[in-house]
Design a protein around this motif. Structure first.
Motif, PDB file in Angstrom:
ATOM      1  N   PHE A  37       0.900  -1.570  -0.094  1.00 54.84           N
ATOM      2  CA  PHE A  37      -0.116   0.278  -0.044  1.00 54.84           C
ATOM      3  C   PHE A  37       1.050   1.488  -0.149  1.00 54.84           C
ATOM      4  O   PHE A  37       2.608   1.215   0.217  1.00 54.84           O
ATOM      5  CB  PHE A  37      -0.343   0.044   1.753  1.00 54.84           C
ATOM      6  N   TYR A  39       0.901   3.562   2.154  1.00 53.90           N
ATOM      7  CA  TYR A  39       1.614   3.227   3.562  1.00 53.90           C
ATOM      8  C   TYR A  39       2.217   2.732   4.492  1.00 53.90           C
ATOM      9  O   TYR A  39       3.533   3.165   4.433  1.00 53.90           O
ATOM     10  CB  TYR A  39       0.220   3.802   4.809  1.00 53.90           C
ATOM     11  N   THR A  42       1.325  -4.960   4.013  1.00 54.67           N
ATOM     12  CA  THR A  42       0.948  -5.769   5.662  1.00 54.67           C
ATOM     13  C   THR A  42       0.704  -7.051   4.771  1.00 54.67           C
ATOM     14  O   THR A  42       0.996  -7.436   3.447  1.00 54.67           O
ATOM     15  CB  THR A  42      -1.066  -6.108   5.060  1.00 54.67           C
ATOM     16  N   VAL A  66       1.547  -4.872   9.927  1.00 51.97           N
ATOM     17  CA  VAL A  66       1.273  -3.786   9.381  1.00 51.97           C
ATOM     18  C   VAL A  66       2.883  -3.489   8.697  1.00 51.97           C
ATOM     19  O   VAL A  66       3.634  -3.388  10.534  1.00 51.97           O
ATOM     20  CB  VAL A  66       0.946  -2.441   9.499  1.00 51.97           C
ATOM     21  N   PRO A  68       5.042  -0.020   8.604  1.00 52.64           N
ATOM     22  CA  PRO A  68       5.097   1.024   7.385  1.00 52.64           C
ATOM     23  C   PRO A  68       6.235   1.191   6.334  1.00 52.64           C
ATOM     24  O   PRO A  68       7.955   1.151   6.835  1.00 52.64           O
ATOM     25  CB  PRO A  68       5.343   1.844   8.520  1.00 52.64           C
ATOM     26  N   ALA A  77      -2.340  -4.869  12.606  1.00 53.17           N
ATOM     27  CA  ALA A  77      -3.483  -3.881  12.081  1.00 53.17           C
ATOM     28  C   ALA A  77      -4.175  -3.863  12.691  1.00 53.17           C
ATOM     29  O   ALA A  77      -5.169  -5.066  13.695  1.00 53.17           O
ATOM     30  CB  ALA A  77      -4.015  -4.250  10.692  1.00 53.17           C
ATOM     31  N   THR A  83      -8.482  -3.098   7.079  1.00 55.91           N
ATOM     32  CA  THR A  83      -7.131  -3.174   6.885  1.00 55.91           C
ATOM     33  C   THR A  83      -7.286  -2.138   5.501  1.00 55.91           C
ATOM     34  O   THR A  83      -5.959  -1.466   5.255  1.00 55.91           O
ATOM     35  CB  THR A  83      -6.242  -4.688   6.291  1.00 55.91           C
ATOM     36  N   GLU A  84      -7.060  -2.498   4.488  1.00 53.92           N
ATOM     37  CA  GLU A  84      -7.440  -1.575   3.473  1.00 53.92           C
ATOM     38  C   GLU A  84      -7.398   0.216   4.213  1.00 53.92           C
ATOM     39  O   GLU A  84      -6.735   1.013   3.346  1.00 53.92           O
ATOM     40  CB  GLU A  84      -8.239  -1.991   2.322  1.00 53.92           C
ATOM     41  N   TYR A  86      -7.794   1.171   6.750  1.00 55.54           N
ATOM     42  CA  TYR A  86      -6.655   1.977   8.051  1.00 55.54           C
ATOM     43  C   TYR A  86      -5.096   2.241   6.625  1.00 55.54           C
ATOM     44  O   TYR A  86      -5.158   3.283   7.830  1.00 55.54           O
ATOM     45  CB  TYR A  86      -6.467   0.455   9.089  1.00 55.54           C
ATOM     46  N   MET A  87      -5.031   1.477   6.417  1.00 59.54           N
ATOM     47  CA  MET A  87      -3.693   2.271   4.853  1.00 59.54           C
ATOM     48  C   MET A  87      -4.055   2.726   4.370  1.00 59.54           C
ATOM     49  O   MET A  87      -2.972   3.951   4.735  1.00 59.54           O
ATOM     50  CB  MET A  87      -3.174   0.076   4.381  1.00 59.54           C
ATOM     51  N   GLN A  90      -4.165   5.710   6.771  1.00 52.33           N
ATOM     52  CA  GLN A  90      -1.971   6.514   7.699  1.00 52.33           C
ATOM     53  C   GLN A  90      -1.392   6.732   6.343  1.00 52.33           C
ATOM     54  O   GLN A  90      -1.112   8.172   6.761  1.00 52.33           O
ATOM     55  CB  GLN A  90      -1.510   4.794   8.242  1.00 52.33           C
TER      56      GLN A  90
END
Length: 101
Positions: A37, A39, A42, A66, A68, A77, A83-84, A86-87, A90
């Motif tokens: 992603f 960010y 994962t 996760v 970074p 996560a 999750t998608e 959240y990313m 972020q």
């Protein structure tokens, strides 16, 4: 930027040294699940006992780590939001959400 291999290694180190040092030999990384992603990455994992028996009580509560891209600490996560989302939050700088949102 963190490569996929670095992300898997970082996630594994987090699990073995921070999250589950008492179960380090049971951790099975799943590099095929790594998703990049903006960010970061994962990466999913499982426990040997869950894989071998199929017993859901032996599965990790949260299987997504996760990592970074800025090389800050790997972490689980959250279980919510997805999750998608959240990313994306972020990456946009909108995490954690402000009170009342």
């Amino acid at each position: 930027m963190v490569t996929k291999d670095e992300a898997v290694a970082s996630a594994e180190a987090f699990l073995q040294k921070v999250a589950y040092p008492d179960r380090a030999d049971s951790i099975v990384m799943r590099p095929d699940t790594a998703i990049e992603f903006t960010y970061g990455w994962t990466v999913c994992f499982d426990f040997k006992e869950h894989i071998e028996t199929g017993d859901f009580t032996q599965a990790p509560f949260s299987a997504v780590i996760v990592v970074p891209h800025d090389r800050s600490a790997a972490h689980f996560a959250p279980t919510f939001p997805p999750t998608e989302e959240y990313m994306a939050l972020q990456a946009s700088g909108n995490w954690p959400p402000k009170k009342g949102q």
